[in-house]
Every structure is written in C-alpha cells, then in structure tokens.
Design an enzyme around this catalytic site. Structure first.
Site, PDB file in Angstrom:
ATOM      1  N   GLN A 101       0.852  -1.196   0.000  1.00 36.59           N
ATOM      2  CA  GLN A 101       0.000   0.000   0.000  1.00 36.59           C
ATOM      3  C   GLN A 101       0.889   1.248   0.000  1.00 36.59           C
ATOM      4  OE1 GLN A 101      -3.478  -0.491   2.979  1.00 36.59           O
ATOM      5  NE2 GLN A 101      -1.854  -1.854   3.717  1.00 36.59           N
ATOM      6  N   VAL A 103       3.678   4.054  -0.954  1.00 33.20           N
ATOM      7  CA  VAL A 103       3.914   4.808  -2.202  1.00 33.20           C
ATOM      8  C   VAL A 103       5.373   5.280  -2.275  1.00 33.20           C
ATOM      9  CG1 VAL A 103       1.501   5.541  -2.364  1.00 33.20           C
ATOM     10  CG2 VAL A 103       3.111   6.964  -1.089  1.00 33.20           C
ATOM     11  N   ASP A 104       6.237   4.718  -1.361  1.00 30.61           N
ATOM     12  CA  ASP A 104       7.595   5.276  -1.228  1.00 30.61           C
ATOM     13  C   ASP A 104       8.656   4.570  -2.070  1.00 30.61           C
ATOM     14  OD1 ASP A 104       7.607   3.771   2.102  1.00 30.61           O
ATOM     15  OD2 ASP A 104       8.122   2.868   0.170  1.00 30.61           O
ATOM     16  N   HIS A 119      -1.364   1.532  -4.344  1.00 27.37           N
ATOM     17  CA  HIS A 119      -1.749   2.938  -4.197  1.00 27.37           C
ATOM     18  C   HIS A 119      -0.845   3.889  -4.963  1.00 27.37           C
ATOM     19  CE1 HIS A 119      -3.779   1.683  -0.156  1.00 27.37           C
ATOM     20  NE2 HIS A 119      -4.534   1.418  -1.191  1.00 27.37           N
ATOM     21  N   CYS A 147       0.845  20.800 -16.762  1.00 34.45           N
ATOM     22  CA  CYS A 147       1.117  19.721 -17.724  1.00 34.45           C
ATOM     23  C   CYS A 147       1.630  20.330 -19.031  1.00 34.45           C
ATOM     24  CB  CYS A 147      -0.173  18.941 -17.979  1.00 34.45           C
ATOM     25  SG  CYS A 147      -0.014  17.764 -19.334  1.00 34.45           S
ATOM     26  N   CYS A 150      -1.235  19.639 -21.877  1.00 30.58           N
ATOM     27  CA  CYS A 150      -2.576  20.252 -21.951  1.00 30.58           C
ATOM     28  C   CYS A 150      -2.724  21.477 -21.047  1.00 30.58           C
ATOM     29  CB  CYS A 150      -3.643  19.214 -21.570  1.00 30.58           C
ATOM     30  SG  CYS A 150      -3.682  18.843 -19.807  1.00 30.58           S
ATOM     31  N   THR A 188       0.404  -2.830   8.683  1.00 34.06           N
ATOM     32  CA  THR A 188      -0.759  -2.089   8.197  1.00 34.06           C
ATOM     33  C   THR A 188      -1.851  -2.075   9.255  1.00 34.06           C
ATOM     34  OG1 THR A 188      -2.472  -1.911   6.487  1.00 34.06           O
ATOM     35  CG2 THR A 188      -1.676  -4.130   6.982  1.00 34.06           C
TER      36      THR A 188
HETATM   37  C1  BV8 Z   1     -11.885   2.957  -3.406  1.00 30.12           C
HETATM   38  C2  BV8 Z   1      -2.017   6.872  -1.351  1.00 30.12           C
HETATM   39  C3  BV8 Z   1     -13.813   2.886  -4.744  1.00 30.12           C
HETATM   40  C4  BV8 Z   1      -2.117   8.330  -1.043  1.00 30.12           C
HETATM   41  C5  BV8 Z   1      -3.653   5.789   0.121  1.00 30.12           C
HETATM   42  C6  BV8 Z   1     -16.369   6.866  -0.227  1.00 30.12           C
HETATM   43  C7  BV8 Z   1     -16.194   6.743  -1.605  1.00 30.12           C
HETATM   44  C8  BV8 Z   1     -15.321   5.829  -2.140  1.00 30.12           C
HETATM   45  C9  BV8 Z   1     -14.562   5.034  -1.308  1.00 30.12           C
HETATM   46  C10 BV8 Z   1     -14.725   5.174   0.056  1.00 30.12           C
HETATM   47  C11 BV8 Z   1     -15.616   6.061   0.607  1.00 30.12           C
HETATM   48  N1  BV8 Z   1     -15.547   5.963   1.963  1.00 30.12           N
HETATM   49  C12 BV8 Z   1     -14.624   5.013   2.303  1.00 30.12           C
HETATM   50  C13 BV8 Z   1     -14.142   4.528   1.156  1.00 30.12           C
HETATM   51  C14 BV8 Z   1     -13.129   3.517   1.020  1.00 30.12           C
HETATM   52  C15 BV8 Z   1     -11.784   4.218   1.151  1.00 30.12           C
HETATM   53  C16 BV8 Z   1     -11.258   3.911   2.537  1.00 30.12           C
HETATM   54  O1  BV8 Z   1     -10.886   2.789   2.789  1.00 30.12           O
HETATM   55  N2  BV8 Z   1     -11.264   4.922   3.420  1.00 30.12           N
HETATM   56  C17 BV8 Z   1     -10.775   4.701   4.773  1.00 30.12           C
HETATM   57  C18 BV8 Z   1     -10.242   6.009   5.330  1.00 30.12           C
HETATM   58  C19 BV8 Z   1     -11.925   4.153   5.603  1.00 30.12           C
HETATM   59  N3  BV8 Z   1     -10.943   3.641   0.119  1.00 30.12           N
HETATM   60  C20 BV8 Z   1     -10.767   4.284  -1.028  1.00 30.12           C
HETATM   61  O2  BV8 Z   1     -11.221   5.374  -1.264  1.00 30.12           O
HETATM   62  C21 BV8 Z   1      -9.982   3.502  -2.067  1.00 30.12           C
HETATM   63  N4  BV8 Z   1     -10.680   3.532  -3.308  1.00 30.12           N
HETATM   64  O3  BV8 Z   1     -12.444   2.396  -2.501  1.00 30.12           O
HETATM   65  O4  BV8 Z   1     -12.411   3.094  -4.648  1.00 30.12           O
HETATM   66  C22 BV8 Z   1     -14.239   3.725  -5.897  1.00 30.12           C
HETATM   67  C23 BV8 Z   1     -14.696   3.084  -7.031  1.00 30.12           C
HETATM   68  C24 BV8 Z   1     -15.110   3.859  -8.088  1.00 30.12           C
HETATM   69  C25 BV8 Z   1     -15.075   5.265  -7.996  1.00 30.12           C
HETATM   70  C26 BV8 Z   1     -14.599   5.890  -6.847  1.00 30.12           C
HETATM   71  C27 BV8 Z   1     -14.178   5.117  -5.789  1.00 30.12           C
HETATM   72  C28 BV8 Z   1      -8.623   4.159  -2.292  1.00 30.12           C
HETATM   73  C29 BV8 Z   1      -7.797   4.026  -1.037  1.00 30.12           C
HETATM   74  C30 BV8 Z   1      -6.360   4.492  -1.335  1.00 30.12           C
HETATM   75  C31 BV8 Z   1      -6.025   5.692  -0.477  1.00 30.12           C
HETATM   76  N5  BV8 Z   1      -4.626   6.063  -0.699  1.00 30.12           N
HETATM   77  N6  BV8 Z   1      -2.388   6.110  -0.149  1.00 30.12           N
HETATM   78  C32 BV8 Z   1      -1.023   8.777  -0.118  1.00 30.12           C
HETATM   79  O5  BV8 Z   1      -0.209   7.974   0.346  1.00 30.12           O
HETATM   80  O6  BV8 Z   1      -0.991  10.002   0.124  1.00 30.12           O
HETATM   81  S1  BV8 Z   1      -3.999   4.919   1.484  1.00 30.12           S
HETATM   82  C33 BV8 Z   1      -2.869   5.200   2.718  1.00 30.12           C
HETATM   83  O7  BV8 Z   1      -3.319   4.406   3.806  1.00 30.12           O
HETATM   84  C34 BV8 Z   1      -1.442   4.743   2.453  1.00 30.12           C
HETATM   85  O8  BV8 Z   1      -1.240   4.105   1.222  1.00 30.12           O
HETATM   86  C35 BV8 Z   1      -1.245   3.708   3.562  1.00 30.12           C
HETATM   87  O9  BV8 Z   1      -0.371   2.706   3.249  1.00 30.12           O
HETATM   88  C36 BV8 Z   1      -2.627   3.207   3.643  1.00 30.12           C
HETATM   89  C37 BV8 Z   1      -3.034   2.289   4.724  1.00 30.12           C
HETATM   90  O10 BV8 Z   1      -2.509   2.749   5.893  1.00 30.12           O
HETATM   91  P1  BV8 Z   1      -1.371   1.838   6.555  1.00 30.12           P
HETATM   92  O11 BV8 Z   1      -0.372   1.476   5.510  1.00 30.12           O
HETATM   93  O12 BV8 Z   1      -2.013   0.724   7.253  1.00 30.12           O
HETATM   94  O13 BV8 Z   1      -0.662   2.859   7.495  1.00 30.12           O
HETATM   95  P2  BV8 Z   1      -1.198   3.356   8.926  1.00 30.12           P
HETATM   96  O14 BV8 Z   1      -0.408   4.569   9.274  1.00 30.12           O
HETATM   97  O15 BV8 Z   1      -2.692   3.398   8.927  1.00 30.12           O
HETATM   98  O16 BV8 Z   1      -0.801   2.160   9.911  1.00 30.12           O
HETATM   99  C38 BV8 Z   1       0.561   1.861  10.124  1.00 30.12           C
HETATM  100  C39 BV8 Z   1       0.579   0.519  10.825  1.00 30.12           C
HETATM  101  O17 BV8 Z   1       1.943   0.136  10.990  1.00 30.12           O
HETATM  102  C40 BV8 Z   1      -0.042   0.547  12.213  1.00 30.12           C
HETATM  103  O18 BV8 Z   1      -0.854  -0.615  12.384  1.00 30.12           O
HETATM  104  C41 BV8 Z   1       1.178   0.477  13.146  1.00 30.12           C
HETATM  105  O19 BV8 Z   1       0.884  -0.229  14.338  1.00 30.12           O
HETATM  106  C42 BV8 Z   1       2.133  -0.306  12.320  1.00 30.12           C
HETATM  107  N7  BV8 Z   1       3.542  -0.090  12.608  1.00 30.12           N
HETATM  108  C43 BV8 Z   1       4.151   1.035  13.087  1.00 30.12           C
HETATM  109  N8  BV8 Z   1       5.486   0.817  13.177  1.00 30.12           N
HETATM  110  C44 BV8 Z   1       5.711  -0.458  12.730  1.00 30.12           C
HETATM  111  C45 BV8 Z   1       4.476  -1.028  12.377  1.00 30.12           C
HETATM  112  N9  BV8 Z   1       4.363  -2.281  11.892  1.00 30.12           N
HETATM  113  C46 BV8 Z   1       5.494  -3.000  11.781  1.00 30.12           C
HETATM  114  N10 BV8 Z   1       6.728  -2.526  12.098  1.00 30.12           N
HETATM  115  C47 BV8 Z   1       6.867  -1.267  12.580  1.00 30.12           C
HETATM  116  N11 BV8 Z   1       8.088  -0.786  12.909  1.00 30.12           N
END
Ligand code: BV8
Length: 257
Positions: A101, A103-104, A119, A147, A150, A188
């Site tokens: 997930q 993007v780095d 992502h 761009c 365009c 995650t």
């Molecule tokens: C989609 C890129 C459908 C950007 C990211 C309304 C409309 C449409 C969709 C939705 C909606 N409402 C909700 C949704 C679904 C939505 C969603 O899930 N929302 C969430 C907030 C509830 N999803 C979407 O919108 C997706 N698209 O559903 O499309 C659609 C179909 C047709 C037309 C329109 C729509 C798109 C989701 C993609 C979002 N983009 N990233 C950017 O980076 O700026 S997501 C973003 O969160 C990052 O990519 C990140 O990776 C990802 C998930 O987070 P995590 O990776 O888990 O990171 P987090 O910080 O949360 O947690 C870190 C974890 O690591 C913790 O558990 C921690 O304990 C642990 N940790 C810490 N240190 C360590 C460790 N683990 C191991 N070792 C360590 N040392």
C-alpha cells in the site's frame, strides 16, 4: 521474539507466499506512518483530508506542497532491515508476491522485484486532467506545475481516497491473496479498503495468515499467528531461521548420500 515452531514449519513448507505491507514497514526508515500524527505545517490536517481529489481541487498548492515534503522525506530515507529481509525472502519460495500500500518505492530500492503497488508511487507525477505520467516539465515557477501537453495541473501518481483502484494491480493482488499457502500482513492498520480486505480473502481461501505489527488491528483476532513487534526486528529473525532450516535440510540430504 519467539517465533512459534508451527509457524516456521508452515512457512518452510510453503510454495506460494504472498505479503501485504503498509506504512509500518517504512516506519523504521524514518518515513512517518500514514496515521502518525502529522507534524509541522501539516499538523492541523488529517491525511484523509489531503489525499483526495476534492482537497486538490480546493487547494492544489497545499496538496502539492504536502507531497513535495513527503517526496523529500522518502528520497532521504533508506530501506530498512524489514525491506531487505523481504527482498531476501522472495528468493526462498517458488512463488512470492509482494503487495504494498506504500507509495515510497523502498521495497524496489531494497531489491524486491515483483512489487504490486496498490496505491501508486509518490516519486511519479501525472496530469490531473489527462492522467498521463509526466516525467519532465518546464520550471515556470507554477505550484503545482502545469502539464506540458494540456496545461492542466500536475499531481502525484498515487491513488487518493475516493479514487478507483488501479484495475490490473488490484486483480493481481486479489489473485495473489486467494492463491497462496501463507499470507503475511505486515505493518498495516488494516483500515483502508479494498487493500484491507486482502488478509480476509487469504484466510477465506485456506491460507495460513500471519500478522506482524507492534499493535493490534481489526485482523489480529482472525490471524493464525500474530508476531507482535517491529517488522525491522521480526522479519530478519524469521529470515535467519528459514535460511538455517534450508541449510540443515541440504546437509541432511548430502549426509545420506
Ligand atoms: C476505493 C495513497 C472505490 C495516497 C492511500 C467513499 C467513496 C469511495 C470510497 C470510500 C468512501 N468511503 C470510504 C471509502 C473507502 C476508502 C477507505 O478505505 N477509506 C478509509 C479512510 C476508511 N478507500 C478508497 O477510497 C480507495 N478507493 O475504494 O475506490 C471507488 C470506485 C469507483 C469510484 C470511486 C471510488 C482508495 C484508497 C487508497 C487511499 N490512498 N495512499 C497517499 O499515500 O498520500 S492509502 C494510505 O493508507 C497509504 O497508502 C497507507 O499505506 C494506507 C493504509 O494505511 P497503513 O499502511 O495501514 O498505514 P497506517 O499509518 O494506517 O498504519 C501503520 C501501521 O503500521 C499501524 O498498524 C502500526 O501499528 C504499524 N507499525 C508502526 N510501526 C511499525 C508497524 N508495523 C510494523 N513494524 C513497525 N516498525
């Protein structure tokens, strides 16, 4: 960290391994996890409020600057032992797929070959209007830049919230999750869908599912094995045990000849 013997046996016997990583895998590279409290300029924003098309339309400069700041953090970061361990693990199995997930691009920089970027990638830029990836553009001082084809605004080539997932990558990820012997969910929070559905899909299709995370997640209670610790510690330890197992197996085979 004690890694259960049963887990070692199951992983050592696996032919098809799939891994899903999140921002936690890059935490030990100094890249703030996605839900870590935002710092500095961005402290007052939640990522979900910045990583959306609406936020970009409302304030393109703010969103561009946030990504520019993150891009610089990523450029200065190095892959950590978790990334390197995963790149090594890829060589131990006939079929190893890495879904991220993140993007780095740190998995690729650590040597992982077939990485499925769900992502997108913060180091790539695309036109907001055309969707085409743009690698060079004239420095006119505009922020965001325009761009060259365009005149539309440029944006990072990442999947924002409420944007559709990349079809090919999603299909590959679903295939890799539903056709594997062992599935690792690493670093995650398992809250962003549809990526967060992948561990559940793997479980439903009979895989042994392992979660590696210092904190519990909504998947923790479902996982067969939970290794509670940082990926940068747990993965190198797991890799060393697997490699040692392989070496002992080879020694046993040669000693029988
Ligand atoms: C989609 C890129 C459908 C950007 C990211 C309304 C409309 C449409 C969709 C939705 C909606 N409402 C909700 C949704 C679904 C939505 C969603 O899930 N929302 C969430 C907030 C509830 N999803 C979407 O919108 C997706 N698209 O559903 O499309 C659609 C179909 C047709 C037309 C329109 C729509 C798109 C989701 C993609 C979002 N983009 N990233 C950017 O980076 O700026 S997501 C973003 O969160 C990052 O990519 C990140 O990776 C990802 C998930 O987070 P995590 O990776 O888990 O990171 P987090 O910080 O949360 O947690 C870190 C974890 O690591 C913790 O558990 C921690 O304990 C642990 N940790 C810490 N240190 C360590 C460790 N683990 C191991 N070792 C360590 N040392």
């Amino acid at each position: 960290m004690t890694i259960p013997a049963e887990l070692i046996r199951q992983v050592a016997a696996a032919r098809r391994v799939t891994v899903l990583t999140g921002a936690g895998v890059s935490a030990e590279s100094g890249v703030p996890t996605f839900r870590d409290a935002q710092t500095g300029l961005w402290a007052k924003f939640k990522p979900e409020e910045l990583a959306t098309p609406r936020a970009f339309r409302r304030n393109p400069r703010l969103v561009w600057d946030w990504y520019d700041w993150r891009r610089k953090r990523v450029a200065d970061a190095q892959p950590n032992p978790a990334h390197h361990a995963l790149a090594e693990m890829e060589k131990l199995f006939p079929q190893f797929r890495l879904i991220t997930q993140n993007v780095d691009g740190l998995h690729q920089r650590a040597g992982s070959r077939n990485v499925i970027e769900l992502h997108g990638n913060i180091t790539r830029t695309k036109c907001f209007d055309e969707g085409t990836v743009i690698s060079i553009w004239p420095d006119t001082g505009d922020v965001p830049p325009k761009c060259p084809n365009c005149g539309g605004l440029l944006r990072p080539d990442v999947v924002w919230f409420e944007e559709p997932m990349p079809e090919a990558e999603m299909e590959q990820a679903m295939q890799a999750s539903t056709h594997c012997d062992v599935f690792f969910s690493i670093g995650t929070s398992t809250v962003v869908y549809p990526a967060a559905s992948l561990p559940f899909e793997a479980l439903r299709n009979g895989a042994t599912v392992v979660e590696i995370n210092p904190q519990p997640t909504p998947f923790t209670s479902e996982a067969h094995h939970v290794l509670t610790g940082p990926a940068g510690i747990v993965l190198p330890q797991l890799l060393a045990i697997l490699k040692n197992n392989r070496k002992n197996q080879r020694l046993r085979k040669t000693s029988f000849i």
